[in-house]
Design an enzyme around this catalytic site. Sequence first.
Site, PDB file in Angstrom:
ATOM      1  N   LYS A 231     -13.295  -6.080   8.754  1.00 45.84           N
ATOM      2  CA  LYS A 231     -12.582  -7.341   9.015  1.00 45.84           C
ATOM      3  C   LYS A 231     -11.089  -7.119   9.229  1.00 45.84           C
ATOM      4  O   LYS A 231     -10.490  -7.708  10.117  1.00 45.84           O
ATOM      5  CB  LYS A 231     -12.813  -8.334   7.863  1.00 45.84           C
ATOM      6  CG  LYS A 231     -14.171  -9.009   7.927  1.00 45.84           C
ATOM      7  CD  LYS A 231     -14.378  -9.962   6.756  1.00 45.84           C
ATOM      8  CE  LYS A 231     -13.524 -11.212   6.860  1.00 45.84           C
ATOM      9  NZ  LYS A 231     -13.736 -12.121   5.712  1.00 45.84           N
TER      10      LYS A 231
ATOM     11  N   GLY B 206       0.824  -1.209   0.000  1.00 43.54           N
ATOM     12  CA  GLY B 206       0.000   0.000   0.000  1.00 43.54           C
ATOM     13  C   GLY B 206       0.857   1.257   0.000  1.00 43.54           C
ATOM     14  O   GLY B 206       2.085   1.194  -0.086  1.00 43.54           O
TER      15      GLY B 206
ATOM     16  N   TYR C 141     -14.761   2.215   9.184  1.00 44.96           N
ATOM     17  CA  TYR C 141     -13.322   2.458   9.365  1.00 44.96           C
ATOM     18  C   TYR C 141     -13.044   2.928  10.786  1.00 44.96           C
ATOM     19  O   TYR C 141     -12.171   2.399  11.476  1.00 44.96           O
ATOM     20  CB  TYR C 141     -12.857   3.503   8.354  1.00 44.96           C
ATOM     21  CG  TYR C 141     -11.373   3.774   8.346  1.00 44.96           C
ATOM     22  CD1 TYR C 141     -10.464   2.789   7.987  1.00 44.96           C
ATOM     23  CD2 TYR C 141     -10.870   5.035   8.675  1.00 44.96           C
ATOM     24  CE1 TYR C 141      -9.098   3.041   7.965  1.00 44.96           C
ATOM     25  CE2 TYR C 141      -9.509   5.303   8.649  1.00 44.96           C
ATOM     26  CZ  TYR C 141      -8.624   4.305   8.291  1.00 44.96           C
ATOM     27  OH  TYR C 141      -7.275   4.563   8.262  1.00 44.96           O
TER      28      TYR C 141
ATOM     29  N   LYS D   8     -10.931   0.778  13.581  1.00 40.70           N
ATOM     30  CA  LYS D   8      -9.667   1.242  14.156  1.00 40.70           C
ATOM     31  C   LYS D   8      -9.790   1.429  15.668  1.00 40.70           C
ATOM     32  O   LYS D   8      -8.837   1.199  16.402  1.00 40.70           O
ATOM     33  CB  LYS D   8      -9.220   2.536  13.479  1.00 40.70           C
ATOM     34  CG  LYS D   8      -8.774   2.353  12.022  1.00 40.70           C
ATOM     35  CD  LYS D   8      -7.451   1.592  11.916  1.00 40.70           C
ATOM     36  CE  LYS D   8      -6.919   1.628  10.492  1.00 40.70           C
ATOM     37  NZ  LYS D   8      -5.665   0.864  10.327  1.00 40.70           N
TER      38      LYS D   8
ATOM     39  N   GLY E 238      -3.945  -2.327  -2.228  1.00 40.06           N
ATOM     40  CA  GLY E 238      -2.501  -2.226  -2.462  1.00 40.06           C
ATOM     41  C   GLY E 238      -2.175  -2.514  -3.917  1.00 40.06           C
ATOM     42  O   GLY E 238      -3.028  -2.974  -4.679  1.00 40.06           O
TER      43      GLY E 238
END
Length: 320
Positions: A97, A16, A151, A155, A42
């Site tokens: 995930k 990435g 997201y 996190k 990526g």
Amino acid sequence: MATNDQPVSVVTGGAGFLGSHLCDRLLAEGHRVIALDNLITGNVANIEHLAGRDDFLFIKHDVTEYIFLPGPVDFVFHFASPASPIDYLELPIQTLKVGALGTHKALGLARAKGARFVLASTSEVYGDPLVHPQPETYWGNVTPIGPRGVYDEAKRFAEALVMAYHRTHGLDTKIARIFNTYGPRMRPRDGRVVPAFLTQALRNEPITVFGDGHQTRSFCYVDDLIEGIWRLAHSAEYEPINLGNPAEMSVLNFAREIIAACQSRSVIVHRPLPVDDPKVRQPDIQRARERLGWEPRVPLKEGIERTRLYFQNLLNSGRL
Ligand code: UDP
């Protein structure tokens, strides 16, 4: 030349944007590097210059699945994740995930190997912040059910899991809260503001400012960010540390900077503001200054110029 006394680092998301720059830095510091990436966001082009080195290994692997690696590992850097708002919209379940199951697998690998663990966390843990600038002590303002929540919550869960491994298993862990970072190897169509504006400006197409453009961001050049990660990885810190550039600006002014940098004929057009788009974002980096002796060094103009050259090359070679 790989030797047995070299430190070994595993980088998830190694193909990435940030992961590939981290691989470069680790190799330059004498590490042997194993990069894992499932390549959904990526790109092997980011690491193709490393192919054939005997101190670098790329394995196409989804880190939400069990990670088996023979031999010693000294550092695990968990950098795998979709990382742009349109990626979260397209890949919400993968985003959840990799933040949850992927962090668990990467922590499990670190624990099995007795390795140090570094999590790429994010300023998104602060959501649409009600405290400005954001210190690490701020708990954030996140909606779990909005489109960005996949997201943000992944996190936040990842940070909780890292702290649980630290407390329960005594794992040596680090948490970097990374603010908007830009530079070469950003994906041209990932929808983030830097590749979007540079691509549009270089093509003299309209620059799409979302909303009135008064929302702010603070942009950190990738080399500065990687220096912060390197220092954090070698520090004794286990509390989260903000890494970002405190130089804050509005998206509208950023559009003007990009137009000037590209000497572009683009005009600015306005598009609807995405749901839950944070109104302000600026890191308080006092902790990084005090504990890591770190602060960003690359001025915006210089960073934008280096990034512009990268996108110009893509354009010239028909890859934009
Ligand atoms: N943005 C914009 N035009 C674009 C892409 C993004 O005005 O073509 C805005 C977006 O609404 C946000 C800021 O630029 O306010 C930064 O967006 P980005 O997707 O780079 O990341 P974010 O900081 O929101 O995670």
